[in-house]
Write a protein that holds these residues in place. Structure first.
Motif, short mmCIF file in Angstrom:
data_model
loop_
_atom_site.label_atom_id
_atom_site.label_comp_id
_atom_site.label_asym_id
_atom_site.label_seq_id
_atom_site.Cartn_x
_atom_site.Cartn_y
_atom_site.Cartn_z
N ASN A 1 -1.07 9.75 5.78
CA ASN A 1 -1.43 8.80 7.03
C ASN A 1 -1.41 9.53 8.26
O ASN A 1 -0.41 9.80 8.80
N TYR B 1 -6.83 8.21 6.84
CA TYR B 1 -6.74 9.37 5.67
C TYR B 1 -7.89 10.05 5.85
O TYR B 1 -9.06 9.85 6.18
N VAL C 1 -7.06 2.30 6.75
CA VAL C 1 -6.36 1.19 6.04
C VAL C 1 -5.93 0.29 7.09
O VAL C 1 -4.87 0.86 7.87
N ARG D 1 -11.39 7.39 5.95
CA ARG D 1 -11.03 6.25 5.37
C ARG D 1 -9.84 5.61 6.39
O ARG D 1 -8.97 6.29 6.88
N THR E 1 -4.30 -6.30 2.66
CA THR E 1 -4.78 -5.03 3.11
C THR E 1 -6.49 -5.02 3.04
O THR E 1 -6.75 -5.36 2.06
N THR F 1 -14.02 2.51 4.50
CA THR F 1 -14.51 3.82 4.32
C THR F 1 -15.51 4.30 5.30
O THR F 1 -16.41 3.52 5.50
N THR G 1 -9.33 -1.79 3.20
CA THR G 1 -9.82 -0.45 3.31
C THR G 1 -11.43 -0.32 3.74
O THR G 1 -12.11 -0.98 3.31
N SER H 1 0.87 -1.23 0.18
CA SER H 1 0.06 0.04 -0.02
C SER H 1 1.11 1.32 -0.03
O SER H 1 1.84 1.20 0.62
N LYS I 1 -3.64 -3.37 7.67
CA LYS I 1 -2.56 -4.33 6.89
C LYS I 1 -2.36 -5.31 7.93
O LYS I 1 -2.13 -5.13 9.05
#
Length: 946
Positions: free
Chosen positions: A810, A944, A865, A863, A910, A914, A912, A641, A867
């Motif tokens: 980030n 984010y 993310v 958002r 990963t 929202t 994501t 990512s 991992k």
């Protein structure tokens, strides 16, 4: 409350360990060790201890709980058993023969604060033997120091002890029961523990000795025997003979002064001194050496007390069980006092006095050994003023009202003293063991446990009056802290409102400047941080061969400058998930040697806030264990990512202080230093009240030209006009400060925005400090904004908060992060380090688990993310999780509901998520399941704006 009459015992076999009976833990977290289970350390005691929660009972276990003013917090091991109905009991099974027991208990106070006395049954194998009298006369203090007996806020000092002999020797396996017969006097009884022992026969009168009875002492205690005792010890000195105290209970209305004599009894279970003057309440039973003129004692000295120090005194084999129910520091109602040189105290039982032994020097070569000091209203022992070459050894201290064992060289140096091979349990206030100042001091081979408040397990400090290098009384030379075990040590300070370290260092009066060697030491299940540096500065502390296993918060809490080295320091079960809390930047200058494991110097945060303790100690070997088979064994691959590169902290432009690291000498409740750099003039910092001077310091990240400081208070008209007297200082290194603007009164007026702008000659500094010495509106330092500007900088408008730029990249990278738990070295900080090859793993088989990141200020988040390491050795897995957000770190709302999210190495491992775009400061990930491993696992937790 009533419960079933079925007895409840802890599951598992009874295990005899040394002189304690140990049982499996009864809470979700493992019970940390008993203070008597450490081979080769601590006092060798004549009793076997059994905790009430480990005995058979139909009562209710209370605890574990470490919160000051809560009953379990003062219990040994932070657990006890409550009995609140007739017929409820705790029943102990003797692991070895015994003819005597001591019970530690609590019963409630009365409305007058004078206490109650309630009978409970003592039953042997089911048959009543006698009543035990449980009383609250000697406990239940209230309020702040020096505390009072009138019921009010902050109740504490709940527990007391009573001892009894059975009249015969009971065999191993005998059932000894404490049972409530009635609740008419005490609505409840709490039993903490029982100590069982085989008391030897009384010691006969030595040949050629004098007896106090020969001088008219009354062994039945009906009359005051002070004059008889004084005549006996004076004759003993004159004739060169020992003075014997026969079995009996002797009333003394004043302390006896000894010099050049041996005073000995038939044993501490037989020969007892007690009593207090009926009208002169500053006189009570005790044995004192003569005072030294100009020494530690500065009160009036009677003629027979003068001419000290006493020399060649031996006190042995008797008990002083006083009648002190309050704390008045000026009163000489200690068990032992005055000055004694070339003297020995051996096998004394000391209870219910103000201080067990407050020794006022100058004096030399004094030894206190093989003794018990219990239930004091103040210190257990204090070497006060000019005590040299003296020792406390093989002594057991429990339930002191202040420091357990202390040295305080007020005006005259303490030199070459030692506290060695002692066990100190549950000091209600302050430290288990401390040296305030002192040169070449040794604190070795001790076991300390269960600090309650405002102190730690072991403390080295330049604190309290008369401690300074000008008088030669400051910490100096080599301080040896070796082979000690600290269990559940340290706790919250109710003035500071943050945790105190199990081992802590304080340079309040002046910087600590000595060689302090902390070696071969175990710090187990600390209540807050394991190691703390606070106030002034400290150098140099060398940690070597130290095992830290379990902390409520951090491993190290650096709140002041310090120089320290760490070699072969192992750590595990760090409750905060981050090893180091450092808000002094490069002022904390550690050197890392070889052999360190389980922690990393890179695992460092400065949040400006103090986390709630997270107790995850589990009793396992603290050495890092191998990674799970699903974890990568090779070097981590780059994250697929596009996480941005780490940003470097820089001064920036405009308000140079915005969002930077800020620290303060103190704060009150939630009014922390970080509120001054958050861009919100409605939040504010407030220092401790009635404690000027106070200061607040911001680290601009690098030296930069500054020429103006803008200070604000909340713009609301509810804030009346006030003038704060303050100075502005600057530093390039965080240690050496120069004045940028001298102390002056600065007026904050709501009519003009409650703002004070201070200009000064430009200077290049990294650290900017405001020191407040007065406030006409409130007895504390108060600021809502602390803004710093260089050439051309413009202050943000007030009252509106200065706008923040739209966040990019980030937002979580490098921010403060905490977790509900972690396994081995897989700490929460790994999720914000920008390296997808490192990861956080929670405790196994213990869902739900959570991880929380503090973004530093409220910013728009749209958002998230998540991992896992991208290596194909990590099989695909689905984690069930939800995401929550908060603006204050307390009240959270769900922004992404519970759902299963699949992490697949084929697509970069990963996920994501929202979320509705909104301003949030805190993000929390709550994990309730994982198909690939029975724990929560995240390698990167990214946030984010969109």
């Amino acid at each position: 409350m009533r419960r079933s009459g079925t007895a409840v015992a802890v599951a598992g076999a009874l295990i005899a360990v040394g002189s304690v009976v140990a049982f499996p833990g009864t809470s979700s977290a493992a019970a940390s060790p008993s203070p008597f289970s450490v081979p080769g350390r601590g006092a060798t005691v004549p009793f076997t201890e059994i905790e009430a929660e480990a005995a058979a009972t139909n009562g209710e276990q209370i605890g574990p709980d470490r919160v000051y003013t809560h009953l379990p917090s003062e219990a040994s091991g932070r657990r006890a058993v409550r009995l609140d109905a007739p017929g409820e009991y705790v029943e102990f099974t003797l692991p070895k023969p015994a003819n005597a027991m001591t019970v530690r208990y609590s019963v409630p106070d009365n409305a007058a604060g004078t206490g109650i006395t309630a009978p409970v049954d003592l039953r042997i194998n089911g048959t009543k033997l006698k009543d035990l009298q449980f009383t609250s006369r000697y406990g239940w203090f209230y309020g702040g120091y020096p505390f009072g007996n009138s019921p009010g806020d902050k109740p504490h000092h709940f527990y007391d002890e009573t001892r009894t002999m059975f009249g015969s020797t009971l065999a191993a396996g005998t059932k000894v029961r404490i049972q409530v017969a009635s609740t008419s006097v005490a609505p409840w009884v709490v039993v903490d523990l029982a100590d069982f022992e085989l008391v030897p026969d009384a010691i006969s009168r030595p040949a050629g000795s004098l007896s106090v009875d020969d001088f008219g002492a009354d062994r039945n205690g009906a009359n005051d025997s002070t004059a008889a005792f004084q005549a006996a010890v004076d004759a003993g000195k004159a004739q060169g003979k020992e003075v014997y105290i026969p079995a009996g209970t002797y009333t003394l209305w004043d302390h006896v002064v000894v010099d050049g004599v041996t005073l000995r009894g038939a044993g501490p279970w037989y020969s007892v001194l007690t009593g207090r003057h009926p009208t002169q309440r500053n006189r009570a039973a005790g044995v004192y050496g003569k005072y030294v003129s100009g020494g530690g004692y500065t009160g009036p000295i009677r003629s027979h007390e003068a001419g000290g120090p006493s020399r060649g005194v031996t006190l042995r084999d008797f008990a002083i069980i006083g009648d002190i129910t309050e704390r008045v520091d000026e009163d000489q109602v200690n068990a032992l006092g005055g000055a004694m040189t070339d003297s020995v105290v051996d096998n004394l039982w000391i209870q219910h006095t103000k201080v067990g032994a407050w020794m006022d020097g100058p004096m030399d070569d004094f030894t206190l050994k093989n003794s018990r000091i219990l239930d004091q209203t103040a210190d257990g022992v204090n070497f006060h003023t000019g005590v040299t070459n003296s020792t406390v050894t093989n002594t057991f201290v429990r339930n002191s009202g202040d420091d357990g064992l202390a040295m305080w060289p007020d005006r005259i140096a303490n030199v070459n003293n030692a506290f060695t091979s002692n066990t100190v349990v549950a000091p209600v206030l302050a430290n288990n063991i401390v040296t305030y100042g002192g040169r070449d001091i040794k604190i070795t081979d001790n076991v300390v446990s269960d600090t309650v408040t405002n102190g730690g397990g072991i403390h080295v400090a330049n604190r309290y009056p008369g401690v300074n290098s000008g008088q030669g009384t400051a910490v100096a030379g080599t301080i040896t802290v070796a082979r000690n075990t600290l269990i559940r040590a340290g706790n919250s300070d109710y003035n500071w409102n943050f945790g105190v370290g199990a081992i802590w260092f304080d340079g309040l009066n002046e910087p600590v400047n000595a060689t302090i060697n902390v070696t071969d030491t175990d710090v187990i299940d600390s209540s807050y941080e394991a190691v703390q540096f606070i106030e002034g500065s400290t150098q140099t502390v060398n940690f070597s061969n130290v095992n830290i296993d379990g902390t409520g918060t951090y491993m190290i809490q650096a709140q002041s400058a310090a120089t320290a080295s760490f070699t072969n320091v192992r750590a595990a079960h760090i409750g905060a998930g981050v090893a180091i809390h450092n808000c002094v930047g490069t002022g904390f200058a550690p050197t890392y040697g070889t052999g360190n494991s389980g922690w990393s110097p890179a695992s460092t945060v400065c949040t400006g806030q103090w986390p709630t303790p997270n107790y995850i100690y589990d009793g396992s070997d603290p050495s890092p264990s191998p990674s799970p088979s699903t974890s990568p064994s090779s070097s981590p691959s780059p994250s697929p990512s596009p996480s941005p590169s780490p940003t470097t902290c820089a001064p920036g432009s405009g308000d140079l202080a915005r969002g930077k690291t800020v620290t303060a000498t103190s704060s009150t409740q939630s009014y922390v230093a970080a509120n001054t750099v958050d861009g919100d003039a409605g939040t504010y910092w407030e220092s401790a009240n009635n404690a000027f001077p106070q200061s607040i310091t911001v680290d601009l990240c690098a030296a930069t030209p500054v020429q103006r400081v803008v200070l604000k208070l909340p713009p609301s008209a509810a804030w009346a006009t006030r003038t704060q007297t303050l100075a502005v200082l600057g530093s390039t290194d965080g240690t050496n400060y120069t004045t940028l603007s001298p102390s002056a009164g600065r007026t904050f007026d709501p009519a003009t925005g409650n703002t004070a702008s201070i200009s000064f000659t430009g200077a290049s500094v990294r650290h900017v400090r405001v020191t407040v010495t007065g406030n006409t509106g409130w007895p504390a330092g108060q600021l809502s904004a602390f803004e710093v500007y260089g050439t051309g900088g413009t202050p943000s408008p007030s009252p509106s908060a200065s706008p923040s730029p739209l966040p990019t990249g980030n937002l979580a990278r490098g921010k403060a992060v905490s977790a509900s738990s972690h396994a081995d070295v897989y700490v929460a900080a790994n999720t914000v380090d920008g390296n997808a090859g490192t990861y956080w793993e929670s405790a196994n088989n213990a869902f739900p688990q959570s991880i929380t990141v503090d973004l530093g200020a409220s910013v728009t988040v749209g958002r998230v993310v998540l991992k896992l390491p991208p290596s194909t050795t990590w099989g695909a897995r689905t984690q069930t999780l939800s995401i929550l957000g908060s603006t204050d770190g307390t009240n959270y709302t769900t922004i992404a509901g519970p759902a299963g999210y699949t992490f697949d190495p084929a697509t970069g491992n990963t996920v994501t998520v929202t979320v509705p775009a909104a301003a949030r400061r805190y993000l929390r990930l709550n994990v309730t399941g994982n198909t690939g491993w029975p724990a929560a696992q995240i390698s990167e937790f990214e946030a984010y704006a969109s």
